[in-house]
Design an enzyme around this catalytic site. Structure first.
Site, PDB file in Angstrom:
ATOM      1  N   THR A  39       0.973  -1.182   0.045  1.00 27.91           N
ATOM      2  CA  THR A  39       0.156   0.023   0.082  1.00 27.91           C
ATOM      3  C   THR A  39       0.876   1.291   0.095  1.00 27.91           C
ATOM      4  O   THR A  39       0.646   2.023  -0.780  1.00 27.91           O
ATOM      5  CB  THR A  39      -0.937   0.084   1.086  1.00 27.91           C
ATOM      6  OG1 THR A  39      -1.868  -1.163   1.155  1.00 27.91           O
ATOM      7  CG2 THR A  39      -1.667   1.107   1.190  1.00 27.91           C
ATOM      8  N   TYR A  43      -2.808 -10.208   5.053  1.00 27.90           N
ATOM      9  CA  TYR A  43      -2.926  -8.714   5.367  1.00 27.90           C
ATOM     10  C   TYR A  43      -4.376  -8.463   5.691  1.00 27.90           C
ATOM     11  O   TYR A  43      -5.154  -8.512   4.827  1.00 27.90           O
ATOM     12  CB  TYR A  43      -2.133  -7.860   4.261  1.00 27.90           C
ATOM     13  CG  TYR A  43      -2.163  -6.435   4.414  1.00 27.90           C
ATOM     14  CD1 TYR A  43      -2.484  -6.132   5.969  1.00 27.90           C
ATOM     15  CD2 TYR A  43      -1.930  -5.685   3.495  1.00 27.90           C
ATOM     16  CE1 TYR A  43      -2.394  -4.536   6.203  1.00 27.90           C
ATOM     17  CE2 TYR A  43      -1.813  -4.307   3.670  1.00 27.90           C
ATOM     18  CZ  TYR A  43      -2.020  -3.757   4.862  1.00 27.90           C
ATOM     19  OH  TYR A  43      -1.868  -2.375   5.199  1.00 27.90           O
ATOM     20  N   TYR A  70     -13.379  -4.234  -2.457  1.00 22.51           N
ATOM     21  CA  TYR A  70     -14.379  -3.965  -3.335  1.00 22.51           C
ATOM     22  C   TYR A  70     -15.444  -5.016  -3.625  1.00 22.51           C
ATOM     23  O   TYR A  70     -16.620  -5.154  -3.116  1.00 22.51           O
ATOM     24  CB  TYR A  70     -13.962  -3.632  -4.783  1.00 22.51           C
ATOM     25  CG  TYR A  70     -14.847  -2.874  -5.482  1.00 22.51           C
ATOM     26  CD1 TYR A  70     -15.628  -1.758  -5.335  1.00 22.51           C
ATOM     27  CD2 TYR A  70     -15.534  -3.584  -6.697  1.00 22.51           C
ATOM     28  CE1 TYR A  70     -16.722  -1.136  -5.729  1.00 22.51           C
ATOM     29  CE2 TYR A  70     -16.593  -2.998  -7.333  1.00 22.51           C
ATOM     30  CZ  TYR A  70     -17.318  -1.809  -6.900  1.00 22.51           C
ATOM     31  OH  TYR A  70     -18.413  -1.314  -7.670  1.00 22.51           O
ATOM     32  N   ILE A 105       5.117  -4.262  10.446  1.00 28.12           N
ATOM     33  CA  ILE A 105       5.199  -3.714   9.025  1.00 28.12           C
ATOM     34  C   ILE A 105       4.875  -2.254   9.069  1.00 28.12           C
ATOM     35  O   ILE A 105       3.741  -1.992   9.145  1.00 28.12           O
ATOM     36  CB  ILE A 105       4.537  -4.562   7.941  1.00 28.12           C
ATOM     37  CG1 ILE A 105       5.121  -6.202   8.201  1.00 28.12           C
ATOM     38  CG2 ILE A 105       4.944  -4.014   6.720  1.00 28.12           C
ATOM     39  CD1 ILE A 105       4.349  -7.057   7.321  1.00 28.12           C
ATOM     40  N   LYS A 115      -0.354  -9.875   9.275  1.00 27.13           N
ATOM     41  CA  LYS A 115      -0.309  -8.161   9.491  1.00 27.13           C
ATOM     42  C   LYS A 115      -1.610  -7.810   9.692  1.00 27.13           C
ATOM     43  O   LYS A 115      -2.405  -7.681   9.049  1.00 27.13           O
ATOM     44  CB  LYS A 115       0.204  -7.580   8.206  1.00 27.13           C
ATOM     45  CG  LYS A 115       0.530  -6.125   8.510  1.00 27.13           C
ATOM     46  CD  LYS A 115       0.757  -5.437   7.128  1.00 27.13           C
ATOM     47  CE  LYS A 115       0.837  -3.799   7.385  1.00 27.13           C
ATOM     48  NZ  LYS A 115       1.204  -3.119   6.084  1.00 27.13           N
ATOM     49  N   ARG A 170      -9.453  -0.112   4.844  1.00 28.02           N
ATOM     50  CA  ARG A 170      -9.215  -0.257   3.536  1.00 28.02           C
ATOM     51  C   ARG A 170     -10.068  -1.034   2.583  1.00 28.02           C
ATOM     52  O   ARG A 170     -10.565  -0.903   1.664  1.00 28.02           O
ATOM     53  CB  ARG A 170      -7.902  -0.296   3.014  1.00 28.02           C
ATOM     54  CG  ARG A 170      -6.774   0.624   3.571  1.00 28.02           C
ATOM     55  CD  ARG A 170      -5.296   0.826   2.864  1.00 28.02           C
ATOM     56  NE  ARG A 170      -4.608   1.750   3.057  1.00 28.02           N
ATOM     57  CZ  ARG A 170      -4.293   2.822   2.483  1.00 28.02           C
ATOM     58  NH1 ARG A 170      -5.145   2.714   1.358  1.00 28.02           N
ATOM     59  NH2 ARG A 170      -3.536   3.773   2.691  1.00 28.02           N
TER      60      ARG A 170
END
Length: 292
Positions: free
Chosen positions: A44, A133, A107, A203, A161, A138
């Site tokens: 990202t 992740y 999405y 991270i 993560k 997001r």
């Protein structure tokens, strides 16, 4: 375990021709010199969603060769298209990365069954260790702790993560997964809290400008210096907050330019910071001891 400590979510330096490989090489050396424990490329913070596949592969190849096995290199290869994520993962494996960071679908999202099948398909397509992740802010998609535990049964899914911001969820993940399954913080403002329930590191975004401090925070905790780690976490918090005053990586890339790193412009749809927010960022950089 891919690494213990601080992995930087590396920015991608751009110029008018695409990727600025000269600056990318300088960033790699900067992080190795300043104790960063691993590099995450094309995530990202690296603006991977605005890069072509060819640009991503060129970036991964360059970093792998530049690092030359000195520290682990982890490539972001996630997608909301399972077939595309498999393709990215297989190509990254060919380029010699040490591991993959794979985000949840976004999405179109998925139900928990689809989520399991998505990660299983990617894991079965490569031999590399994979870090899940989880960043619901997001993706609007949360990996439930029970699903993390289920996915941890797959041999090459070795870590998560966690960027949900929900420390109760992180604790439940830690309770359910095997001892050798790593949990990494995806939130710079709560590295210490995640370590306290058994985390292995972070991270990090702030590590782009504070690599040594971020490394030291994690290693002090892991070595038993809880007070030293606490002071670093709290001392960095105002700066960390300013790096998320707008959507990442706008502030951190702006900060790097202010500090003399020639990382180039952001790619649309990311745009320059609001002036008021920029002043806050400048003030916190100054407060932390940076000279602009």
């Amino acid at each position: 375990m891919l690494f213990k400590g601080s992995a930087v979510a590396l920015v991608t330096p751009f110029d008018e021709n695409g990727i600025n490989f000269e600056v990318l090489g300088q960033l790699v050396e900067y992080h190795i010199e300043n104790k960063t424990d691993a590099l995450v490329v094309c995530g990202t913070t690296g603006e991977a969603t605005t890069m072509s596949d060819e640009e991503q592969f060129a970036t991964i190849k360059y970093v792998v060769e530049k690092v030359n096995k000195r520290i682990p290199v982890i490539a972001g290869t996630g997608s909301n298209n399972t077939k595309h994520s498999i393709y990215l993962s297989q190509e990254a494996e060919k380029l010699g990365v040490d591991g993959l960071l794979v985000i949840t679908p976004y999405y179109n999202k998925a139900n928990q069954k689809g989520l399991k099948l998505h990660f299983e398909a990617i894991a079965n397509s490569v031999k590399l260790p994979i870090i899940l992740y989880n960043v619901p802010g997001r993706t609007s998609m949360n990996i439930k702790p029970s699903m993390v535990a289920e996915l941890a049964k797959i041999d090459n899914i070795v870590a998560v993560k966690e960027a949900s911001g929900d420390l109760a969820q992180v604790a439940e993940v830690a309770r359910l997964v095997p001892d050798d399954f790593a949990i990494y913080s995806g939130n710079d403002d709560s590295i210490l809290q995640l370590l306290s329930v058994g985390g292995s590191g972070v991270i990090s975004v702030v590590a782009n400008i504070c690599p040594r401090e971020t490394h030291d925070l994690v290693h002090k905790f892991l070595e038993g210096d809880i007070e030293g780690a606490r002071k670093l976490q709290l001392g960095m918090k105002p700066l960390i907050d300013s790096l998320f005053i707008e959507v990442n990586p706008i502030p951190v890339k702006t900060a790097m330019r202010l500090l003399g790193f020639n990382v180039g412009d952001l790619r649309l749809p990311l745009a320059d910071m609001d002036e008021k927010n920029l002043e806050v960022l400048k003030q916190e950089l100054t407060n932390f001891g940076f000279k602009l």
